[in-house]
Design a protein around this motif. Structure first.
Motif, PDB file in Angstrom:
ATOM      1  N   TYR A  28       0.834  -1.208   0.000  1.00 20.91           N
ATOM      2  CA  TYR A  28       0.000   0.000   0.000  1.00 20.91           C
ATOM      3  C   TYR A  28       0.865   1.253   0.000  1.00 20.91           C
ATOM      4  O   TYR A  28       0.637   2.176  -0.789  1.00 20.91           O
ATOM      5  CB  TYR A  28      -0.921  -0.016   1.222  1.00 20.91           C
ATOM      6  CG  TYR A  28      -1.707   1.258   1.391  1.00 20.91           C
ATOM      7  CD1 TYR A  28      -2.734   1.592   0.519  1.00 20.91           C
ATOM      8  CD2 TYR A  28      -1.422   2.146   2.431  1.00 20.91           C
ATOM      9  CE1 TYR A  28      -3.459   2.769   0.664  1.00 20.91           C
ATOM     10  CE2 TYR A  28      -2.142   3.312   2.592  1.00 20.91           C
ATOM     11  CZ  TYR A  28      -3.151   3.630   1.700  1.00 20.91           C
ATOM     12  OH  TYR A  28      -3.854   4.801   1.844  1.00 20.91           O
ATOM     13  N   HIS A  29       1.850   1.294   0.861  1.00 21.17           N
ATOM     14  CA  HIS A  29       2.728   2.465   0.910  1.00 21.17           C
ATOM     15  C   HIS A  29       3.449   2.682  -0.420  1.00 21.17           C
ATOM     16  O   HIS A  29       3.565   3.820  -0.904  1.00 21.17           O
ATOM     17  CB  HIS A  29       3.752   2.300   2.031  1.00 21.17           C
ATOM     18  CG  HIS A  29       3.166   2.389   3.404  1.00 21.17           C
ATOM     19  ND1 HIS A  29       3.827   1.911   4.525  1.00 21.17           N
ATOM     20  CD2 HIS A  29       1.990   2.886   3.862  1.00 21.17           C
ATOM     21  CE1 HIS A  29       3.091   2.125   5.596  1.00 21.17           C
ATOM     22  NE2 HIS A  29       1.964   2.709   5.229  1.00 21.17           N
ATOM     23  N   LEU A  30       3.950   1.617  -1.035  1.00 16.28           N
ATOM     24  CA  LEU A  30       4.610   1.748  -2.333  1.00 16.28           C
ATOM     25  C   LEU A  30       3.643   2.271  -3.383  1.00 16.28           C
ATOM     26  O   LEU A  30       4.017   3.055  -4.261  1.00 16.28           O
ATOM     27  CB  LEU A  30       5.203   0.413  -2.759  1.00 16.28           C
ATOM     28  CG  LEU A  30       6.404  -0.082  -1.953  1.00 16.28           C
ATOM     29  CD1 LEU A  30       6.738  -1.528  -2.331  1.00 16.28           C
ATOM     30  CD2 LEU A  30       7.614   0.818  -2.177  1.00 16.28           C
ATOM     31  N   GLY A  31       2.370   1.849  -3.295  1.00 15.77           N
ATOM     32  CA  GLY A  31       1.362   2.336  -4.223  1.00 15.77           C
ATOM     33  C   GLY A  31       1.071   3.814  -4.075  1.00 15.77           C
ATOM     34  O   GLY A  31       0.529   4.440  -4.986  1.00 15.77           O
ATOM     35  N   LEU A  32       1.445   4.389  -2.922  1.00 18.55           N
ATOM     36  CA  LEU A  32       1.277   5.826  -2.692  1.00 18.55           C
ATOM     37  C   LEU A  32       2.522   6.615  -3.098  1.00 18.55           C
ATOM     38  O   LEU A  32       2.541   7.836  -2.968  1.00 18.55           O
ATOM     39  CB  LEU A  32       0.986   6.099  -1.216  1.00 18.55           C
ATOM     40  CG  LEU A  32      -0.251   5.432  -0.612  1.00 18.55           C
ATOM     41  CD1 LEU A  32      -0.399   5.842   0.856  1.00 18.55           C
ATOM     42  CD2 LEU A  32      -1.515   5.778  -1.390  1.00 18.55           C
TER      43      LEU A  32
END
Length: 299
Positions: A28-32
């Motif tokens: 999720y963080h990488l997707g942000l």
């Protein structure tokens, strides 16, 4: 009428077990857009399991967003998903989110509003684990063509932007592949990946998920004004005001609200940061509006 408001609101809540671990949080963080620069100590809090903390907006994808899915499947709701737009999102945090967890997510239709040419569903999901409540999340879903039955129009609050320079302004680039990565957290809508589908929806190319802009904005506020401390976030709400295309740049303006700005910015306890988000390359076209992060004092 495809929406039976009384039946939908009166329906029994639906519950489902959800679980996540550090890989879900890191993805999720990488997707942000987290992890740039890759070796930066502040970014490693989002990407390295030994230092990991959880951005509170992860609640919108935990369990692949089953709360919204459950709400759209409630009795009294029979709609064309092509007519659905995500109009707004809010989260209330009851305590910091764990890096790995298992919880029960309970979803229901909290309200149905008649906007004339559209209906608005307020889909509420509440998650709790063995230690008690974790979060409450409200998604405001516009359903085009389903209004006009004479029901309650619901709230229409709009926040006035403070009449002064922002306390901070940052820009966050959206990578060309960011929607492709973000969708791996559970939102598989082809609008965000398939050019042909995007054209059918009226866009010349795929658009970024609104909840991706939502998460990017919260990360910017945490990193810029809260010293990187995700545990200070108590609540976060926004209205989706416009689209973002991969490859564009988010311009994020932040104001620490004071009494001179007209109050506490949204009710409840805690300090507040008001935020506007625009697309820098399109003459500051609106992206997120009526956006407030409620924060606790440093511990």
């Amino acid at each position: 009428m495809p929406i039976d408001a009384a039946k939908a609101v009166a329906a029994e809540p639906r519950s489902a077990e959800i679980a996540w671990d550090h890989k879900d949080v890191q993805l999720y963080h990488l997707g942000l857009g987290a992890g740039v620069p890759a070796t930066d100590a502040d970014e490693l809090r989002y990407t390295l399991e030994s230092r990991l903390h959880v951005l509170p907006s992860f609640a919108t994808v935990a369990g692949a967003g089953m709360g919204v899915v459950g709400g759209l499947g409630a009795p009294g709701i029979d709609i064309d998903l092509a007519a659905v737009l995500h109009g707004g999102q809010s989260i209330t945090l009851h305590r910091p989110l764990p890096v790995a967890g298992r919880a029960v997510s309970t979803s229901r239709v909290a309200a149905v509003y008649d906007k004339g040419k559209a209906a608005v569903l307020v889909l509420r999901s509440e998650a709790a684990d063995a230690d008690g409540p974790l979060w409450t999340s409200d998604a405001q879903i516009f359903v085009r063509g389903e209004g006009g039955w004479g029901g309650d129009r619901g709230p229409s609050e709009r926040l006035v932007v403070p009449d002064r320079a922002p306390d901070a302004t940052v820009e966050r680039p959206v990578r060309e592949d960011q929607a492709l990565l973000y969708r791996l957290s559970g939102d598989w809508n082809p609008l965000h990946a398939d050019p042909e589908f995007a054209k059918l929806a009226g866009f010349d190319r795929p658009i970024l998920h609104g909840l991706c802009s939502y998460g990017m904005t919260l990360k910017a506020v945490v990193d810029t004004l809260l010293g990187g401390d995700v545990t200070r976030v108590r609540g976060y709400r926004t209205r989706f005001a416009g689209v973002v295309f991969p490859g564009e740049t988010l311009r994020i303006r932040m104001w620490r609200l004071t009494d001179a700005d007209g109050g506490d910015g949204g009710g409840g306890d805690g300090d507040r940061v008001q935020v506007t988000v625009t697309a820098a390359e399109r003459d500051d076209a609106p992206v997120l509006a009526d956006t407030v992060v409620t924060v606790a004092d440093p511990s």
